[in-house]
Design a protein around this motif. Sequence first.
Motif, PDB file in Angstrom:
ATOM      1  N   UNK A  57      16.958  12.196  20.960  1.00 24.26           N
ATOM      2  CA  UNK A  57      16.048  13.286  21.432  1.00 24.26           C
ATOM      3  C   UNK A  57      14.795  12.808  21.569  1.00 24.26           C
ATOM      4  N   UNK A  58      13.919  13.753  22.071  1.00 15.68           N
ATOM      5  CA  UNK A  58      12.584  13.454  22.261  1.00 15.68           C
ATOM      6  C   UNK A  58      11.733  14.785  22.148  1.00 15.68           C
ATOM      7  N   UNK A  59      10.749  14.704  21.752  1.00 17.83           N
ATOM      8  CA  UNK A  59       9.807  15.893  21.346  1.00 17.83           C
ATOM      9  C   UNK A  59       8.630  15.764  20.671  1.00 17.83           C
ATOM     10  N   UNK A  60       7.944  16.844  20.245  1.00 22.10           N
ATOM     11  CA  UNK A  60       6.834  16.667  19.502  1.00 22.10           C
ATOM     12  C   UNK A  60       7.348  17.167  17.992  1.00 22.10           C
ATOM     13  N   UNK A  61       6.767  16.492  16.962  1.00 26.07           N
ATOM     14  CA  UNK A  61       7.287  16.839  15.602  1.00 26.07           C
ATOM     15  C   UNK A  61       5.934  17.175  14.822  1.00 26.07           C
ATOM     16  N   UNK A  62       5.871  17.871  13.939  1.00 25.32           N
ATOM     17  CA  UNK A  62       4.655  18.243  13.165  1.00 25.32           C
ATOM     18  C   UNK A  62       4.553  17.171  12.254  1.00 25.32           C
ATOM     19  N   UNK A  63       3.252  16.820  11.982  1.00 23.44           N
ATOM     20  CA  UNK A  63       2.586  15.967  11.395  1.00 23.44           C
ATOM     21  C   UNK A  63       3.630  16.014   9.798  1.00 23.44           C
ATOM     22  N   UNK A  64       4.416  15.053   9.239  1.00 20.99           N
ATOM     23  CA  UNK A  64       4.853  15.198   8.087  1.00 20.99           C
ATOM     24  C   UNK A  64       4.301  14.027   7.206  1.00 20.99           C
ATOM     25  N   UNK A  65       4.906  12.946   6.773  1.00 25.85           N
ATOM     26  CA  UNK A  65       4.118  11.730   6.542  1.00 25.85           C
ATOM     27  C   UNK A  65       4.020  10.655   7.314  1.00 25.85           C
ATOM     28  N   UNK A  66       4.036  11.053   8.652  1.00 25.14           N
ATOM     29  CA  UNK A  66       3.664  10.275   9.816  1.00 25.14           C
ATOM     30  C   UNK A  66       2.343   9.856   9.631  1.00 25.14           C
ATOM     31  N   UNK A  67       1.758   8.713  10.101  1.00 26.20           N
ATOM     32  CA  UNK A  67       0.477   8.598  10.260  1.00 26.20           C
ATOM     33  C   UNK A  67      -0.236   9.188  11.216  1.00 26.20           C
ATOM     34  N   UNK A  68       0.391   9.735  11.994  1.00 31.77           N
ATOM     35  CA  UNK A  68      -0.263  10.494  13.528  1.00 31.77           C
ATOM     36  C   UNK A  68      -0.210  11.971  13.073  1.00 31.77           C
ATOM     37  N   UNK A  69      -1.083  12.653  13.723  1.00 29.72           N
ATOM     38  CA  UNK A  69      -0.827  14.154  13.495  1.00 29.72           C
ATOM     39  C   UNK A  69      -0.129  14.732  14.673  1.00 29.72           C
ATOM     40  N   UNK A  70       1.105  15.448  14.649  1.00 29.98           N
ATOM     41  CA  UNK A  70       1.746  16.017  15.607  1.00 29.98           C
ATOM     42  C   UNK A  70       2.032  14.773  16.887  1.00 29.98           C
ATOM     43  N   UNK A  71       2.885  13.805  16.394  1.00 29.71           N
ATOM     44  CA  UNK A  71       3.121  12.830  17.554  1.00 29.71           C
ATOM     45  C   UNK A  71       4.290  13.370  18.118  1.00 29.71           C
ATOM     46  N   UNK A  72       4.324  12.500  19.347  1.00 34.83           N
ATOM     47  CA  UNK A  72       5.637  12.898  20.235  1.00 34.83           C
ATOM     48  C   UNK A  72       6.639  11.630  19.820  1.00 34.83           C
ATOM     49  N   UNK A  73       7.748  11.818  19.304  1.00 36.30           N
ATOM     50  CA  UNK A  73       8.638  11.088  19.091  1.00 36.30           C
ATOM     51  C   UNK A  73      10.022  10.869  20.075  1.00 36.30           C
ATOM     52  N   UNK A  74      10.226   9.819  19.969  1.00 39.10           N
ATOM     53  CA  UNK A  74      11.601   9.407  20.854  1.00 39.10           C
ATOM     54  C   UNK A  74      12.581   8.803  19.941  1.00 39.10           C
ATOM     55  N   UNK A  75      13.874   9.041  19.726  1.00 35.63           N
ATOM     56  CA  UNK A  75      14.860   8.390  18.892  1.00 35.63           C
ATOM     57  C   UNK A  75      16.198   8.372  19.988  1.00 35.63           C
ATOM     58  N   UNK A  76      16.481   6.940  19.666  1.00 38.02           N
ATOM     59  CA  UNK A  76      17.461   6.428  20.536  1.00 38.02           C
ATOM     60  C   UNK A  76      18.467   5.514  19.543  1.00 38.02           C
ATOM     61  N   UNK A  77      19.783   5.284  20.418  1.00 36.91           N
ATOM     62  CA  UNK A  77      20.752   4.254  19.772  1.00 36.91           C
ATOM     63  C   UNK A  77      20.472   3.292  20.793  1.00 36.91           C
ATOM     64  N   UNK A  78      20.459   1.605  20.298  1.00 40.32           N
ATOM     65  CA  UNK A  78      20.420   0.829  21.380  1.00 40.32           C
ATOM     66  C   UNK A  78      22.118   0.291  20.945  1.00 40.32           C
ATOM     67  N   UNK A  79      22.856   0.352  22.038  1.00 38.40           N
ATOM     68  CA  UNK A  79      24.293   0.162  21.971  1.00 38.40           C
ATOM     69  C   UNK A  79      24.683  -1.346  22.772  1.00 38.40           C
ATOM     70  N   UNK A  80      25.503  -2.019  21.978  1.00 39.61           N
ATOM     71  CA  UNK A  80      26.126  -3.317  22.719  1.00 39.61           C
ATOM     72  C   UNK A  80      27.738  -3.014  22.771  1.00 39.61           C
ATOM     73  N   UNK A  81      28.362  -2.944  24.089  1.00 42.19           N
ATOM     74  CA  UNK A  81      29.611  -2.822  24.141  1.00 42.19           C
ATOM     75  C   UNK A  81      30.119  -1.391  23.836  1.00 42.19           C
ATOM     76  N   UNK A  82      29.094  -0.435  23.853  1.00 44.72           N
ATOM     77  CA  UNK A  82      29.441   1.087  23.289  1.00 44.72           C
ATOM     78  C   UNK A  82      29.299   1.119  22.037  1.00 44.72           C
ATOM     79  N   UNK A  83      28.940   0.178  21.232  1.00 47.54           N
ATOM     80  CA  UNK A  83      28.970   0.288  19.770  1.00 47.54           C
ATOM     81  C   UNK A  83      27.338   0.360  19.423  1.00 47.54           C
ATOM     82  N   UNK A  84      26.834   1.293  18.663  1.00 52.41           N
ATOM     83  CA  UNK A  84      25.603   1.379  18.251  1.00 52.41           C
ATOM     84  C   UNK A  84      24.918   0.223  17.362  1.00 52.41           C
ATOM     85  N   UNK A  85      24.268  -0.425  17.935  1.00 43.56           N
ATOM     86  CA  UNK A  85      23.484  -1.590  16.966  1.00 43.56           C
ATOM     87  C   UNK A  85      22.285  -1.263  16.198  1.00 43.56           C
ATOM     88  N   UNK A  86      21.406  -0.660  17.054  1.00 45.08           N
ATOM     89  CA  UNK A  86      20.044  -0.001  16.456  1.00 45.08           C
ATOM     90  C   UNK A  86      19.909   1.114  16.622  1.00 45.08           C
TER      91      UNK A  86
END
Length: 187
Positions: A57-86
């Motif tokens: 997912x990607x998008x703007x999030x409300x400033x929670x305990x993030x150090x930034x006010x209303x940052x844009x966030x990108x969340x991903x899985x980095x996969x090797x051989x189809x298996x999520x590693x990170x």
Amino acid sequence: MSVTSLSFPYGESIQWFSPDAVTYLPDGSMTEWILAPGSLTARLKALGLGFEVRVLGEGFIAAGDEQMSAPWVREVLLCLGGIPWVFARTLVPTSLLNQCQAELMGLGDKPLGELLFSDPRFIPGRIEVASFNNCSRLAQLAASLSQTVTGPLWGRRRYFGFGHDELTVCEMFLPAAVTALSDRNQA
Ligand SMILES: C=C(O[C@@H]1C=C(C(=O)O)C=C[C@H]1O)C(=O)O
């Protein structure tokens, strides 16, 4: 886990530490990976196991305990051989996003690292580390990926300067990576 919006945003309050302030770091290979400078993408690709980025997912999030006010966030899985590693979570302040919007918001399933380590405006900065117990949201994410959590998981947060701004990239290593890296360490 099907890659759906149910897994986004991650939203866990994490305590990050300077590596110098941590009395215990994980065994050799994991410590080497969480403290390694340079692109994690390049390091994972070099294993030759078939690298891909799955965007959660990607998008703007409300400033929670993030150090930034209303940052844009990108969340991903980095996969090797189809298996999520990170599981990776990048937070970009709007002041930085406005200067680099097309590149950052246009990434899609291209790895962010290819931008951060090719565009000289981005300056890699300090690294912090954190560990996650089996009650953490990260452990829940791992379980939803059918990965068994058998001990603490580790992650790092890296700062990348961009003029007077900076973004943060959090990279949390999932059990599949812990197992594979410790196996390689013993090989
Ligand atoms: C920062 C890097 O980019 C990687 C790719 C990411 C993405 O595509 O969102 C996020 C975190 C990183 O592990 C890197 O390769 O070092």
